[in-house]
Design an enzyme around this catalytic site. Structure first.
Site, PDB file in Angstrom:
ATOM      1  N   LYS A 194      -7.623  12.914   2.197  1.00 30.26           N
ATOM      2  CA  LYS A 194      -7.935  11.905   3.105  1.00 30.26           C
ATOM      3  C   LYS A 194      -6.662  11.471   3.943  1.00 30.26           C
ATOM      4  O   LYS A 194      -5.877  10.742   3.742  1.00 30.26           O
ATOM      5  CB  LYS A 194      -8.472  10.597   2.514  1.00 30.26           C
ATOM      6  CG  LYS A 194      -9.296   9.949   3.478  1.00 30.26           C
ATOM      7  CD  LYS A 194      -9.489   8.377   3.219  1.00 30.26           C
ATOM      8  CE  LYS A 194      -8.150   7.550   3.632  1.00 30.26           C
ATOM      9  NZ  LYS A 194      -7.894   7.608   5.013  1.00 30.26           N
ATOM     10  N   GLY A 247       1.984   5.360   1.558  1.00 28.87           N
ATOM     11  CA  GLY A 247       1.633   4.324   2.389  1.00 28.87           C
ATOM     12  C   GLY A 247       2.166   3.034   1.857  1.00 28.87           C
ATOM     13  O   GLY A 247       3.421   2.828   1.396  1.00 28.87           O
ATOM     14  N   SER A 248       1.390   1.888   2.213  1.00 31.23           N
ATOM     15  CA  SER A 248       1.974   0.512   2.033  1.00 31.23           C
ATOM     16  C   SER A 248       2.061   0.341   0.549  1.00 31.23           C
ATOM     17  O   SER A 248       1.395   0.665  -0.507  1.00 31.23           O
ATOM     18  CB  SER A 248       1.149  -0.459   2.639  1.00 31.23           C
ATOM     19  OG  SER A 248      -0.062  -0.456   2.275  1.00 31.23           O
ATOM     20  N   THR A 249       3.179  -0.671   0.161  1.00 30.44           N
ATOM     21  CA  THR A 249       3.260  -1.126  -1.105  1.00 30.44           C
ATOM     22  C   THR A 249       2.228  -1.803  -1.640  1.00 30.44           C
ATOM     23  O   THR A 249       1.605  -1.671  -2.907  1.00 30.44           O
ATOM     24  CB  THR A 249       4.507  -1.838  -1.390  1.00 30.44           C
ATOM     25  OG1 THR A 249       5.617  -0.996  -1.011  1.00 30.44           O
ATOM     26  CG2 THR A 249       4.717  -2.516  -2.755  1.00 30.44           C
ATOM     27  N   GLU A 250       1.361  -2.495  -0.559  1.00 28.12           N
ATOM     28  CA  GLU A 250       0.351  -3.550  -0.993  1.00 28.12           C
ATOM     29  C   GLU A 250      -1.004  -2.289  -1.375  1.00 28.12           C
ATOM     30  O   GLU A 250      -1.670  -2.705  -2.462  1.00 28.12           O
ATOM     31  CB  GLU A 250      -0.241  -4.131   0.503  1.00 28.12           C
ATOM     32  CG  GLU A 250      -1.561  -4.966   0.340  1.00 28.12           C
ATOM     33  CD  GLU A 250      -1.776  -5.247   1.835  1.00 28.12           C
ATOM     34  OE1 GLU A 250      -1.022  -4.439   2.750  1.00 28.12           O
ATOM     35  OE2 GLU A 250      -2.965  -5.484   2.107  1.00 28.12           O
ATOM     36  N   GLY A 252      -0.770   0.554  -2.551  1.00 30.25           N
ATOM     37  CA  GLY A 252      -0.202   1.211  -3.809  1.00 30.25           C
ATOM     38  C   GLY A 252      -0.561   0.450  -4.989  1.00 30.25           C
ATOM     39  O   GLY A 252      -0.980   0.764  -6.049  1.00 30.25           O
ATOM     40  N   GLU A 269       4.166   6.938  -3.190  1.00 33.82           N
ATOM     41  CA  GLU A 269       5.571   6.906  -2.220  1.00 33.82           C
ATOM     42  C   GLU A 269       5.362   5.576  -1.318  1.00 33.82           C
ATOM     43  O   GLU A 269       4.378   5.871  -0.397  1.00 33.82           O
ATOM     44  CB  GLU A 269       5.637   8.348  -1.533  1.00 33.82           C
ATOM     45  CG  GLU A 269       5.646   9.540  -2.309  1.00 33.82           C
ATOM     46  CD  GLU A 269       7.051   9.591  -2.950  1.00 33.82           C
ATOM     47  OE1 GLU A 269       8.005   8.811  -2.672  1.00 33.82           O
ATOM     48  OE2 GLU A 269       7.171  10.771  -3.860  1.00 33.82           O
ATOM     49  N   CYS A 303       9.048   5.776   6.034  1.00 28.42           N
ATOM     50  CA  CYS A 303       9.575   4.925   4.838  1.00 28.42           C
ATOM     51  C   CYS A 303      11.018   4.738   4.493  1.00 28.42           C
ATOM     52  O   CYS A 303      11.445   3.839   3.832  1.00 28.42           O
ATOM     53  CB  CYS A 303       8.653   5.650   3.670  1.00 28.42           C
ATOM     54  SG  CYS A 303       8.760   7.326   3.405  1.00 28.42           S
ATOM     55  N   GLU A 400       9.548  -4.312   5.046  1.00 24.72           N
ATOM     56  CA  GLU A 400       9.780  -3.192   5.572  1.00 24.72           C
ATOM     57  C   GLU A 400       8.858  -3.647   6.974  1.00 24.72           C
ATOM     58  O   GLU A 400       7.758  -3.824   7.030  1.00 24.72           O
ATOM     59  CB  GLU A 400       8.802  -2.244   5.003  1.00 24.72           C
ATOM     60  CG  GLU A 400       8.901  -0.826   5.614  1.00 24.72           C
ATOM     61  CD  GLU A 400       7.781   0.226   5.041  1.00 24.72           C
ATOM     62  OE1 GLU A 400       6.735   0.080   4.466  1.00 24.72           O
ATOM     63  OE2 GLU A 400       8.624   1.374   4.875  1.00 24.72           O
TER      64      GLU A 400
HETATM   65  P1  NAI Z   1      -1.891   1.653   4.469  1.00 28.52           P
HETATM   66  O1  NAI Z   1      -1.226   1.696   3.390  1.00 28.52           O
HETATM   67  O2  NAI Z   1      -2.909   0.873   4.544  1.00 28.52           O
HETATM   68  O3  NAI Z   1      -2.472   3.038   4.878  1.00 28.52           O
HETATM   69  C1  NAI Z   1      -2.204   4.399   4.302  1.00 28.52           C
HETATM   70  C2  NAI Z   1      -3.059   5.136   3.795  1.00 28.52           C
HETATM   71  O4  NAI Z   1      -3.758   4.459   2.897  1.00 28.52           O
HETATM   72  C3  NAI Z   1      -4.260   5.667   5.061  1.00 28.52           C
HETATM   73  O5  NAI Z   1      -4.877   6.809   4.790  1.00 28.52           O
HETATM   74  C4  NAI Z   1      -5.346   4.509   4.593  1.00 28.52           C
HETATM   75  O6  NAI Z   1      -6.704   4.861   5.089  1.00 28.52           O
HETATM   76  C5  NAI Z   1      -5.245   4.478   3.178  1.00 28.52           C
HETATM   77  N1  NAI Z   1      -5.824   3.265   2.514  1.00 28.52           N
HETATM   78  C6  NAI Z   1      -5.903   2.038   3.041  1.00 28.52           C
HETATM   79  N2  NAI Z   1      -6.423   1.251   2.295  1.00 28.52           N
HETATM   80  C7  NAI Z   1      -6.602   1.666   1.344  1.00 28.52           C
HETATM   81  C8  NAI Z   1      -7.399   1.364  -0.133  1.00 28.52           C
HETATM   82  N3  NAI Z   1      -7.791   0.239  -0.411  1.00 28.52           N
HETATM   83  N4  NAI Z   1      -7.608   2.223  -1.132  1.00 28.52           N
HETATM   84  C9  NAI Z   1      -7.206   3.537  -0.844  1.00 28.52           C
HETATM   85  N5  NAI Z   1      -6.589   4.027   0.464  1.00 28.52           N
HETATM   86  C10 NAI Z   1      -6.461   3.107   1.574  1.00 28.52           C
HETATM   87  O7  NAI Z   1      -0.907   1.401   5.632  1.00 28.52           O
HETATM   88  P2  NAI Z   1      -1.254   0.841   6.884  1.00 28.52           P
HETATM   89  O8  NAI Z   1      -2.152  -0.608   6.952  1.00 28.52           O
HETATM   90  O9  NAI Z   1      -1.415   1.692   8.008  1.00 28.52           O
HETATM   91  O10 NAI Z   1       0.315   0.323   7.573  1.00 28.52           O
HETATM   92  C11 NAI Z   1       0.704  -0.927   7.265  1.00 28.52           C
HETATM   93  C12 NAI Z   1       2.431  -0.736   6.555  1.00 28.52           C
HETATM   94  O11 NAI Z   1       2.334  -0.041   5.459  1.00 28.52           O
HETATM   95  C13 NAI Z   1       3.376  -0.515   7.457  1.00 28.52           C
HETATM   96  O12 NAI Z   1       3.469  -1.539   8.373  1.00 28.52           O
HETATM   97  C14 NAI Z   1       4.362  -0.002   6.737  1.00 28.52           C
HETATM   98  O13 NAI Z   1       5.103  -0.997   6.461  1.00 28.52           O
HETATM   99  C15 NAI Z   1       3.467   0.581   5.504  1.00 28.52           C
HETATM  100  N6  NAI Z   1       3.603   2.030   5.501  1.00 28.52           N
HETATM  101  C16 NAI Z   1       4.290   2.680   4.860  1.00 28.52           C
HETATM  102  C17 NAI Z   1       4.519   4.317   5.020  1.00 28.52           C
HETATM  103  C18 NAI Z   1       5.446   5.062   4.114  1.00 28.52           C
HETATM  104  O14 NAI Z   1       5.395   6.139   4.473  1.00 28.52           O
HETATM  105  N7  NAI Z   1       5.784   4.584   2.887  1.00 28.52           N
HETATM  106  C19 NAI Z   1       3.295   4.845   5.624  1.00 28.52           C
HETATM  107  C20 NAI Z   1       2.316   3.975   6.374  1.00 28.52           C
HETATM  108  C21 NAI Z   1       2.374   2.597   6.295  1.00 28.52           C
HETATM  109 MG    MG Z   2      -3.252  -1.188   5.625  1.00 30.76          MG
END
Ligand code: NAI
Ligand code: MG
Length: 497
Positions: A194, A247-250, A252, A269, A303, A400
């Site tokens: 996804k 993605g985000s720690t939240e 995660g 990650e 990240c 972050e």
């Molecule tokens: P996010 O963690 O919400 O999104 C990343 C992925 O997770 C996307 O594919 C999204 O559709 C999916 N996702 C979102 N909610 C989910 C859930 N409840 N269950 C399963 N999958 C879910 O990140 P977002 O909101 O785009 O960005 C917010 C912050 O997260 C950024 O400002 C950054 O600090 C951090 N982030 C860190 C990344 C990294 O490489 N470590 C990459 C993207 C965001």
């Molecule tokens: Mg998000």
């Protein structure tokens, strides 16, 4: 005006954005069950870019069933490792043959400079696929000497973990997709990928290549859609064996909770707040250039971005002035302009979030050394920003930001222990960078830093080097032997002779 004349294959990429994009389930392109779609935007303009299918929980059920069927089929589960490897090498070759189109598409979708996509993200994705293809034929168990009574032949088998849900973010879409799918396919798992809702296009284009290569039906499935629907349904699904997420720690944390239902294996990650430490004996010119690159590459949406700069007081003024000079000279613009060095951030939400951090830092007493001004142009642009006079309690130092925002601090002590303690003062532990010419200090500091990756005097990503986080930066490692072994279960077999 953006000068796009020199971008190879831009016409192909633009034609692809205009196509009808379905979901890929069980080897077929299918309409989503609820027949819904959503549109994505070009972050350099804020204008609509593509219309993409929106998967919901019903599509997740179908995709998981297709992946399970592939795991149960002899075609995939009994495929010889060398044949899996061959399919993957073919995929890498196809990606390479279409590299310009993918680079243009990534730039349209994510905003990053097309040059960065062409010369960094795509070569890295291709190399990741080839590196993991090589592992397919080398994933072996061991023979084990037992000490109990009797005579035994004992050994371990490495079996694919099964059906894997792979959820990736928008900051490096194709590179992240490759980092997820390559080890999973090499290990013989069946995947549901996804991509992020912001950037589904290169994953969609890659799926056409996967189709062309001819992996067995259901070994690879693609669901475009949102996190709180498709993503959440995948992570909660009782027939998914493993979730890998960047993605985000939240989110995660949400995934860990959802995985508890059937004890899914989980690799995460997550975020980072990487310290960059400039020691008294560092090559200052290289450290300045490296520190700037570490925070400004990909508009800081990395990240592992070096967002906390610790400089020995003997060099502080020179380093901060040097990084600031680079920041002010960076050419900001559309990723499709050949002169652009820094593209937009991904969305209005992220731009406002970054601005919010900078203004909260300033309100709390930080000094704006460079950047911080609002750029009056279409699209989601942020200027490279440097803050000094921050303290460890401020959100800009702890959280972050995921944008081109650097907090610069000086240190006076020469005690490595104290330097490491300051650098380790974070809930995150993804990366750390040291600039020094003192061999002992480099290795001693590397041991003391709580980070999954420590780099000394530069260096980049490599698919052979394990990557992942200490503390709240994640669970497990991607890349290297550990990365592929994470897609296997170990089975111990003991035979009484
Ligand atoms: P996010 O963690 O919400 O999104 C990343 C992925 O997770 C996307 O594919 C999204 O559709 C999916 N996702 C979102 N909610 C989910 C859930 N409840 N269950 C399963 N999958 C879910 O990140 P977002 O909101 O785009 O960005 C917010 C912050 O997260 C950024 O400002 C950054 O600090 C951090 N982030 C860190 C990344 C990294 O490489 N470590 C990459 C993207 C965001
Ligand atoms: Mg998000």
């Amino acid at each position: 005006m953006t000068n796009t004349a020199a971008i190879p294959s831009l016409d192909k990429a633009q034609a692809f954005t205009g196509r009808t994009h379905k979901l890929f389930i069980g080897g077929q392109w299918v309409e989503p069950m609820e027949e819904e779609s959503f549109s994505t935007e070009n972050p350099a303009t804020g204008k609509k870019l593509a219309i993409v299918s929106k998967a919901t929980a019903k599509d997740v059920d179908r995709a998981v069933a297709a992946a399970r069927a592939a795991m149960n089929s002899s075609e995939w589960s009994e495929m010889k490792p060398s044949v899996r490897a061959k399919l993957m090498f073919r995929l890498a070759d196809l990606l390479e043959a279409n590299i310009d189109e993918f680079a243009a598409l990534e730039s349209l979708d994510n905003g990053k400079p097309v040059r960065d996509a062409r010369y960094f993200d795509l070569p890295h994705a291709i190399e990741t696929i080839r590196y993991n293809a090589g592992w397919a034929t080398k994933l072996n168990g061991e023979t084990i000497a037992l000490s109990g009574p009797g005579t035994w032949h004992a050994y371990t088998l490495r079996e694919p973990v099964g059906v894997v849900a792979q959820i990736v973010p928008w900051n490096a879409p194709i590179a992240m997709a490759a980092a997820k799918i390559a080890p999973a396919l090499a290990a013989g798992c069946a995947i549901i990928l996804k991509p992020a809702e912001e950037t589904p296009l290169t994953a969609l284009r890659l799926t056409h290549l996967i189709e062309e290569v001819g992996f067995p039906a259901g070994a690879f499935n693609l669901l475009t859609g949102f996190g709180d629907t498709a993503g959440a349904a995948l992570t909660a699904h009782p027939d998914v064996d493993k979730v890998t997420f960047t993605g985000s720690t939240e989110v995660g944390r949400l995934i860990l909770k959802a995985a508890a239902g059937n004890f899914k294996r989980v690799t995460l990650e997550l975020g980072g707040k990487t310290p960059v430490i400039v020691m008294p004996d560092a090559n200052v010119a290289q450290a300045i250039e490296g520190a700037a690159r570490s925070i400004f590459t990909n508009t800081g949406q990395v990240c592992n971005a070096g967002s906390r700069l610790f400089v020995h007081q003997s060099h502080f003024d020179e380093v901060v002035e040097g990084v600031s000079k680079i920041a002010k000279a960076i050419k900001i613009g559309s990723g499709l302009d050949a002169d652009t060095q820094m593209g937009p951030v991904i969305s209005r939400t992220q731009r406002d979030r970054i601005r919010g951090y900078v203004s909260s830092g300033v309100q709390q007493g930080a000094m704006l050394y460079a950047g911080g001004e609002e750029l009056d142009r279409e699209g989601y642009f942020v200027s490279p920003t440097i803050l000094t006079d921050t303290d460890a309690e401020m959100a800009v130092r702890r959280e972050e930001i995921f944008g081109p925002v650097l907090c610069a601090m000086s240190f006076g002590e020469d005690e490595l222990e104290q330097i490491a303690t300051n650098a380790n003062a974070s809930e995150y532990g993804l990366g750390a960078v040291i600039w020094t010419n003192n061999l002992s200090a480099a290795h001693l500091l590397a041991r003391k830093l709580k980070a999954g990756t420590v780099r000394v005097n530069g260096g980049g990503l490599d698919p052979a080097l394990p990557f992942g986080g200490f503390k709240q930066s994640g669970w497990g490692r991607e890349n290297g032997r550990e990365g592929i072994e994470a897609y296997t279960e170990t089975k111990a077999v003991a035979v009484a002779l």
